[in-house]
Design a protein around this motif. Structure first.
Motif, PDB file in Angstrom:
ATOM      1  N   MET A   1      -3.593   5.110   4.901  1.00  0.00           N
ATOM      2  CA  MET A   1      -3.154   4.005   5.749  1.00  0.00           C
ATOM      3  C   MET A   1      -2.158   3.131   4.997  1.00  0.00           C
ATOM      4  SD  MET A   1      -5.894   2.152   8.174  1.00  0.00           S
ATOM      5  CE  MET A   1      -7.466   2.926   7.917  1.00  0.00           C
ATOM      6  N   GLY A   2      -1.253   2.524   5.715  1.00  0.00           N
ATOM      7  CA  GLY A   2      -0.293   1.653   5.042  1.00  0.00           C
ATOM      8  C   GLY A   2       0.941   1.464   5.884  1.00  0.00           C
ATOM      9  N   SER A   3       2.119   1.593   5.254  1.00  0.00           N
ATOM     10  CA  SER A   3       3.366   1.240   5.935  1.00  0.00           C
ATOM     11  C   SER A   3       3.706   2.181   7.084  1.00  0.00           C
ATOM     12  CB  SER A   3       4.502   1.224   4.919  1.00  0.00           C
ATOM     13  OG  SER A   3       4.600   2.497   4.310  1.00  0.00           O
TER      14      SER A   3
ATOM     15  N   GLN B   1      -5.832  -9.853  10.856  1.00  0.00           N
ATOM     16  CA  GLN B   1      -4.606 -10.369  10.230  1.00  0.00           C
ATOM     17  C   GLN B   1      -4.855 -11.753   9.646  1.00  0.00           C
ATOM     18  OE1 GLN B   1      -0.528  -9.660  11.909  1.00  0.00           O
ATOM     19  NE2 GLN B   1      -0.813 -11.757  12.611  1.00  0.00           N
TER      20      GLN B   1
ATOM     21  N   THR C   1      -4.387  -2.991   4.982  1.00  0.00           N
ATOM     22  CA  THR C   1      -3.474  -1.988   5.550  1.00  0.00           C
ATOM     23  C   THR C   1      -2.048  -2.531   5.562  1.00  0.00           C
ATOM     24  OG1 THR C   1      -3.842  -2.766   7.800  1.00  0.00           O
ATOM     25  CG2 THR C   1      -5.268  -0.983   7.008  1.00  0.00           C
ATOM     26  N   MET C   2      -1.914  -3.842   5.376  1.00  0.00           N
ATOM     27  CA  MET C   2      -0.575  -4.430   5.191  1.00  0.00           C
ATOM     28  C   MET C   2      -0.667  -5.466   4.082  1.00  0.00           C
ATOM     29  SD  MET C   2       1.839  -6.719   7.691  1.00  0.00           S
ATOM     30  CE  MET C   2       2.147  -5.525   8.970  1.00  0.00           C
TER      31      MET C   2
ATOM     32  N   LEU D   1       1.807   2.897   9.512  1.00  0.00           N
ATOM     33  CA  LEU D   1       1.105   2.481  10.728  1.00  0.00           C
ATOM     34  C   LEU D   1       2.072   1.856  11.740  1.00  0.00           C
ATOM     35  CD1 LEU D   1      -2.030   0.854   9.074  1.00  0.00           C
ATOM     36  CD2 LEU D   1      -2.005   2.924  10.465  1.00  0.00           C
ATOM     37  N   PHE D   2       1.780   2.078  13.022  1.00  0.00           N
ATOM     38  CA  PHE D   2       2.605   1.554  14.110  1.00  0.00           C
ATOM     39  C   PHE D   2       2.840   0.047  13.958  1.00  0.00           C
ATOM     40  CE2 PHE D   2       2.449  -0.672  18.209  1.00  0.00           C
ATOM     41  CZ  PHE D   2       3.611  -0.216  18.787  1.00  0.00           C
ATOM     42  N   TYR D   3       1.775  -0.693  13.718  1.00  0.00           N
ATOM     43  CA  TYR D   3       1.883  -2.156  13.663  1.00  0.00           C
ATOM     44  C   TYR D   3       2.795  -2.596  12.516  1.00  0.00           C
ATOM     45  CZ  TYR D   3       0.489  -7.062  13.680  1.00  0.00           C
ATOM     46  OH  TYR D   3       0.487  -8.436  13.750  1.00  0.00           O
ATOM     47  N   ASN D   4       2.616  -1.958  11.371  1.00  0.00           N
ATOM     48  CA  ASN D   4       3.424  -2.329  10.203  1.00  0.00           C
ATOM     49  C   ASN D   4       4.906  -2.060  10.467  1.00  0.00           C
ATOM     50  OD1 ASN D   4       0.771  -2.369   9.454  1.00  0.00           O
ATOM     51  ND2 ASN D   4       1.101  -1.586   7.405  1.00  0.00           N
TER      52      ASN D   4
ATOM     53  N   GLU E   1     -10.048  -3.860   1.571  1.00  0.00           N
ATOM     54  CA  GLU E   1      -8.930  -2.936   1.796  1.00  0.00           C
ATOM     55  C   GLU E   1      -7.890  -3.603   2.696  1.00  0.00           C
ATOM     56  OE1 GLU E   1      -7.859   1.028   4.393  1.00  0.00           O
ATOM     57  OE2 GLU E   1      -9.908   0.268   4.379  1.00  0.00           O
TER      58      GLU E   1
ATOM     59  N   LYS F   1      -7.334   0.164  15.786  1.00  0.00           N
ATOM     60  CA  LYS F   1      -7.402   0.305  14.330  1.00  0.00           C
ATOM     61  C   LYS F   1      -6.487   1.426  13.850  1.00  0.00           C
ATOM     62  CE  LYS F   1     -10.554   0.501  10.491  1.00  0.00           C
ATOM     63  NZ  LYS F   1     -11.852   0.936  10.008  1.00  0.00           N
ATOM     64  N   GLU F   2      -6.490   2.527  14.583  1.00  0.00           N
ATOM     65  CA  GLU F   2      -5.659   3.665  14.163  1.00  0.00           C
ATOM     66  C   GLU F   2      -4.166   3.333  14.221  1.00  0.00           C
ATOM     67  OE1 GLU F   2      -8.779   7.250  15.249  1.00  0.00           O
ATOM     68  OE2 GLU F   2      -7.015   6.964  16.519  1.00  0.00           O
ATOM     69  N   ALA F   3      -3.794   2.411  15.120  1.00  0.00           N
ATOM     70  CA  ALA F   3      -2.383   2.003  15.204  1.00  0.00           C
ATOM     71  C   ALA F   3      -2.067   0.890  14.211  1.00  0.00           C
ATOM     72  CB  ALA F   3      -2.068   1.536  16.620  1.00  0.00           C
ATOM     73  N   GLY F   4      -3.096   0.407  13.529  1.00  0.00           N
ATOM     74  CA  GLY F   4      -2.883  -0.675  12.561  1.00  0.00           C
ATOM     75  C   GLY F   4      -2.795  -2.045  13.201  1.00  0.00           C
ATOM     76  N   ILE F   5      -3.212  -2.136  14.489  1.00  0.00           N
ATOM     77  CA  ILE F   5      -3.086  -3.409  15.210  1.00  0.00           C
ATOM     78  C   ILE F   5      -4.310  -4.285  14.957  1.00  0.00           C
ATOM     79  CG2 ILE F   5      -2.891  -4.477  17.495  1.00  0.00           C
ATOM     80  CD1 ILE F   5      -1.512  -1.881  18.439  1.00  0.00           C
ATOM     81  N   PRO F   6      -4.097  -5.494  14.448  1.00  0.00           N
ATOM     82  CA  PRO F   6      -5.246  -6.356  14.182  1.00  0.00           C
ATOM     83  C   PRO F   6      -5.929  -6.825  15.466  1.00  0.00           C
ATOM     84  CG  PRO F   6      -3.187  -7.449  13.559  1.00  0.00           C
ATOM     85  CD  PRO F   6      -2.822  -6.095  14.039  1.00  0.00           C
TER      86      PRO F   6
END
Lengths: 134, 128
Positions: A1-3, B123, B100-101, A5-8, B98, B71-76
């Motif tokens: 996970m990291g940069s 976030q 993710t950003m 990701l869609f949101y990032n 952990e 979560k999988e899209a990284g959306i808080p």
């Protein structure tokens, strides 16, 4: 996970799209930080705008697009936030008014009530009581 | 009408209570047993009379795929305000949280996103 990701990626895309002129945005950020540090002085819009080398109209528009409120509203919010802290330290209402940069006790009391729903002295009584009861 | 409660859905209320209090630093305000789970709310020690955060049990099955997809899209799920994102990132990183950003600037805002270990990304944000 990291940069990846869609949101990032969206955050980076929006940063590029909404704030392309970093140097200009940094001047607006600097003006906000100037208000954070000098709210207790007799600050006016001209002295804040002057530091950005932008026209007043352009500056106000940019500030609102960054922070969602005008520079004047922001300055009032910083002063009121600090006023609340001083009131809970038992500083007199007139000293709080002067200490956070308001020119007249009546405008301070009026704005305080408008934004918090309470007069400065009622705010102090209510929250001091709550702290003592805890 | 007032805004009194906002909620975050968690897969384990007790585990969430530990993370949100011992790691993030919130305080328990109310804890009421319900038929399933608890009405369990937290407040910030900086705003004890402020909006409460409800740690809501995942009783409604369709909520699970929604939470997973976010979560999988990284959306808080939601965002909390901090005075200094960099400092908070360092503090939480040392506690093993952990991210993710990592702290990232978007115009006048600095953001970071962390894993709450209970199914969500959260976030933290600061207007700089």
């Amino acid at each position: 996970m990291g940069s990846e990701l869609f949101y990032n990626q969206e955050v980076q895309r929006l940063d590029r799209k909404l704030y392309p002129r970093k140097e200009i945005i940094n001047r607006v950020i600097g003006s906000k930080q100037f208000m954070d540090q000098n709210f207790h002085t007799k600050l006016d819009l001209d002295s804040v705008v002057g530091k950005t080398f932008l026209s007043k109209f352009h500056y106000i528009r940019l500030f609102k697009s960054c922070y969602g409120i005008t520079p004047h509203q922001y300055l009032i919010s910083v002063r009121l936030k600090n006023a609340k802290e001083l009131l809970l330290k038992d500083v007199s209402v007139s000293d709080v008014c002067e200490g956070v940069g308001f020119e007249s006790p009546s405008s301070f009391a009026g704005l305080f009530k408008k934004f918090t729903g309470l007069s400065p002295s009622s705010f102090r009584s209510k929250y001091k009581k709550a702290i003592l009861e805890k | 009408m007032k805004i009194t409660v906002m909620s975050v859905m968690v897969d384990d209320q007790e585990k969430a209570l530990q993370f949100y209090t011992q790691v993030l630093g919130f305080e328990k305000k109310t804890d009421i047993p319900m038929e399933e789970g608890r009405w369990l709310t937290l407040v910030s020690p900086e705003q004890r009379d402020g909006v409460e955060l409800l740690l809501e049990p995942m009783g409604f099955a369709p909520a699970k795929p929604f939470q997973k997809a976010l979560k999988e899209a990284g959306i808080p799920w939601t965002s909390f305000g901090v005075d200094d994102v960099e400092k908070e990132y360092e503090r939480l990183n040392k506690l093993g949280v952990e991210f993710t950003m990592k702290p990232t600037q978007m115009g006048p805002v600095k953001l970071a996103v962390l894993n709450d270990t209970c199914g969500n990304l959260i976030q933290i944000a600061q207007f700089i």
